[in-house]
Write an enzyme that holds these catalytic residues in place. Structure first.
Site, PDB file in Angstrom:
ATOM      1  N   ASP A   9       0.906  -1.128  -0.159  1.00 29.02           N
ATOM      2  CA  ASP A   9      -0.071   0.024  -0.048  1.00 29.02           C
ATOM      3  C   ASP A   9       0.851   1.307   0.002  1.00 29.02           C
ATOM      4  OD1 ASP A   9      -3.206   0.806   1.271  1.00 29.02           O
ATOM      5  OD2 ASP A   9      -1.514   2.258   1.213  1.00 29.02           O
ATOM      6  N   ASP A 104      -3.722   2.424  -5.280  1.00 30.34           N
ATOM      7  CA  ASP A 104      -2.253   2.124  -4.699  1.00 30.34           C
ATOM      8  C   ASP A 104      -2.181   0.930  -3.654  1.00 30.34           C
ATOM      9  OD1 ASP A 104      -3.896   2.578  -2.325  1.00 30.34           O
ATOM     10  OD2 ASP A 104      -2.216   3.970  -1.328  1.00 30.34           O
ATOM     11  N   GLU A 105      -3.003   0.012  -3.875  1.00 27.71           N
ATOM     12  CA  GLU A 105      -3.000  -1.026  -3.197  1.00 27.71           C
ATOM     13  C   GLU A 105      -3.157  -2.549  -3.779  1.00 27.71           C
ATOM     14  OE1 GLU A 105      -6.113  -0.862  -0.209  1.00 27.71           O
ATOM     15  OE2 GLU A 105      -5.719  -2.760   0.426  1.00 27.71           O
TER      16      GLU A 105
HETATM   17  P1  TTP Z   1      -5.406   4.903   1.197  1.00 32.48           P
HETATM   18  O1  TTP Z   1      -4.371   3.961   0.813  1.00 32.48           O
HETATM   19  O2  TTP Z   1      -6.436   4.621   2.217  1.00 32.48           O
HETATM   20  O3  TTP Z   1      -4.537   6.388   1.773  1.00 32.48           O
HETATM   21  P2  TTP Z   1      -3.225   6.905   1.515  1.00 32.48           P
HETATM   22  O4  TTP Z   1      -2.340   6.138   0.280  1.00 32.48           O
HETATM   23  O5  TTP Z   1      -3.306   8.459   1.120  1.00 32.48           O
HETATM   24  O6  TTP Z   1      -2.325   6.949   2.997  1.00 32.48           O
HETATM   25  P3  TTP Z   1      -1.725   5.669   3.681  1.00 32.48           P
HETATM   26  O7  TTP Z   1      -2.120   4.380   3.045  1.00 32.48           O
HETATM   27  O8  TTP Z   1      -0.357   5.911   3.909  1.00 32.48           O
HETATM   28  O9  TTP Z   1      -2.629   5.643   5.162  1.00 32.48           O
HETATM   29  O10 TTP Z   1      -5.863   5.413  -0.140  1.00 32.48           O
HETATM   30  C1  TTP Z   1      -5.097   5.605  -1.402  1.00 32.48           C
HETATM   31  C2  TTP Z   1      -5.822   7.014  -2.165  1.00 32.48           C
HETATM   32  O11 TTP Z   1      -6.977   6.473  -2.565  1.00 32.48           O
HETATM   33  C3  TTP Z   1      -5.366   8.133  -1.452  1.00 32.48           C
HETATM   34  O12 TTP Z   1      -4.187   8.680  -1.685  1.00 32.48           O
HETATM   35  C4  TTP Z   1      -6.412   9.041  -2.001  1.00 32.48           C
HETATM   36  C5  TTP Z   1      -7.640   7.957  -2.464  1.00 32.48           C
HETATM   37  N1  TTP Z   1      -8.677   8.182  -1.256  1.00 32.48           N
HETATM   38  C6  TTP Z   1      -9.672   8.946  -1.527  1.00 32.48           C
HETATM   39  O13 TTP Z   1      -9.861   9.602  -2.699  1.00 32.48           O
HETATM   40  N2  TTP Z   1     -10.641   9.043  -0.689  1.00 32.48           N
HETATM   41  C7  TTP Z   1     -10.833   8.253   0.703  1.00 32.48           C
HETATM   42  O14 TTP Z   1     -11.674   8.485   1.368  1.00 32.48           O
HETATM   43  C8  TTP Z   1      -9.437   7.398   0.726  1.00 32.48           C
HETATM   44  C9  TTP Z   1      -9.410   6.545   2.204  1.00 32.48           C
HETATM   45  C10 TTP Z   1      -8.613   7.366  -0.316  1.00 32.48           C
HETATM   46 MG    MG Z   2      -2.188   4.138   0.750  1.00 34.83          MG
END
Ligand code: TTP
Ligand code: MG
Length: 402
Positions: A9, A104-105
């Site tokens: 992730d 991103d995951e």
């Molecule tokens: P995440 O992997 O949940 O969050 P992140 O990568 O920003 O942070 P981390 O993993 O380090 O905690 O989500 C990936 C992307 O998806 C995030 O950068 C933006 C998007 N996203 C949204 O647009 N709305 C949301 O509610 C969430 C959770 C994520």
């Molecule tokens: Mg993330």
């Protein structure tokens, strides 16, 4: 044979991409979601901004209150998509079993890759190094024997994490975690479990599965197994594109359902055109409506046939809207998307049931003419008559494409 699963992730994904591309944003609180003063929600915040209490899904107004000096940036979905494609391509060097969960995951099953590339931890390390060297971003990786533990592991190491949970370490590493960390435990379930004095994952693992089943049904057994480190879900290779959609947040809340339908029409027009350009057809049509109090409804219908035509997609979205929109309730966001996608060339003709050929041909022809004209004279040269009313509100179409 025990499985080796890696969960990866990216850290603060959208914000990190922006920080990478503009050195002035590095080490600064960056909030992606729209300009300061816009009415959307935060997509994500850099770790610097999280220190101010800003997080995903928070209203922009609240974010500005908490972090008035932050750097506020609009969502650049196209860019994040292309970075995502690069990341997924790195994963595929090690295994075809890559299940993209979001941009991103992903989960990787590297059980069979070990002979070629070394132990799972070594593969994970290489992947992290490649992402750093080739894409200049950081990722958190989790390594374990199943999906549940691998995801937990990547979370536990965040940011820039590298964390392994061996089966023998579940008691030490997983059981002390609060019950809220459990996959599939939302606020409601957490409350119920806390009432039963099940505060940790360990307490869940040791509780009586029959009681859990009585209270939570099948889900109770699932939770019990997960807490005991049992998760047999396979990693299923996915296509990169899971859905194509658009949504928009209005400058002011809207209650006029004719206007809302017209916006849906324009969004559908855009989405169906994108699908045709990318040679995708889809079967599941989704509608999303967010009301002024942020409560959100998502509804979908799966059609018998794959399509990229405007008419059947819009017809379905409109039907969903008429069925589920609570009249007169102010709407702040509306959106639609199409999932269950397949490349045109992969859809076997024989799978297309009940197609009225004549009608289908007419739709293809009409969409084709519009696509042609718009290609020659620029997008939006020709729109369906009803959308003309929207032209003065053109700024509303600035939002995300997923
Ligand atoms: P995440 O992997 O949940 O969050 P992140 O990568 O920003 O942070 P981390 O993993 O380090 O905690 O989500 C990936 C992307 O998806 C995030 O950068 C933006 C998007 N996203 C949204 O647009 N709305 C949301 O509610 C969430 C959770 C994520
Ligand atoms: Mg993330």
């Amino acid at each position: 044979m025990t499985r080796s699963i890696i969960h990866i992730d990216m850290d603060a994904f959208f914000a990190s991409v922006e920080q990478r591309d503009n050195p002035a944003y590095r080490n600064q609180p960056v909030i992606v979601g729209g300009k300061k003063g816009s009415r959307g929600v935060v997509s994500t915040a850099s770790y610097e901004a999280r220190k101010f209490g800003v997080h995903s899904a928070m209203s922009m107004a609240e974010a500005v209150r908490r972090c008035p000096n932050g750097i506020y940036l609009p969502v650049d979905m196209e860019k994040y998509h292309s970075v995502s494609t690069e990341i997924m391509a790195i994963f595929k060097r090690f295994t075809p079993l890559v299940e993209a969960v979001s941009l991103d995951e992903a989960f990787l099953d590297v059980t069979e890759s070990r002979l070629l590339f070394g132990e799972a931890t070594e593969i994970a390390r290489k992947i992290k190094e490649m992402i750093a060297a080739e894409i200049n971003l950081t990722a958190s990786v989790g390594i374990a024997g199943n999906k549940f533990l691998a995801k937990l592991a990547s979370e536990m190491g965040k940011p820039n994490g590298f964390y392994e949970i061996k089966d023998s370490e579940i008691e030490d590493k997983v059981w002390p975690l609060p019950i809220q960390k459990m996959l599939g435990v939302g606020k409601k379930t957490a409350q119920q479990l806390l009432k039963m004095r099940v505060n940790t994952i360990g307490a869940l693992a040791k509780s009586d599965p029959l009681i859990l089943e009585k209270i939570f049904g099948k889900q109770g057994i699932l939770l019990y197994n997960l807490a005991n480190g049992i998760d047999n879900r396979p990693v299923e290779a996915t296509r990169e594109v899971k859905s194509i959609g658009r949504e928009t947040t209005f400058q002011e809340d809207i209650t006029d359902s004719y206007y809302l339908e017209t916006v849906l029409m324009a969004l559908t027009e855009d989405v169906s055109r994108t699908m045709r350009q990318k040679h995708y057809k889809g079967r599941t049509i989704h509608l999303k409506v967010r009301y002024d109090d942020f409560s959100t409804i998502s509804r979908s219908v799966t059609l018998t046939n794959y399509t990229a035509n405007f008419e059947p997609i819009f017809g379905t979205v409109r039907e969903l809207f008429r069925k589920h929109y609570t009249k007169k309730r102010p709407v702040r966001l509306i959106g639609m998307s199409v999932s269950h996608l397949s490349r045109e060339d992969e859809i076997a003709e024989q799978l297309q049931f009940f197609v009225n050929d004549n009608h289908q041909q007419k739709q293809d022809k009409l969409d084709g003419v519009l696509d042609d004209l718009n290609k020659r004279f620029g997008a939006k040269t020709i729109t369906r008559a009803r959308e003309i009313a929207l032209c003065s509100h053109h700024e509303i179409f600035e939002d995300s494409q997923e």
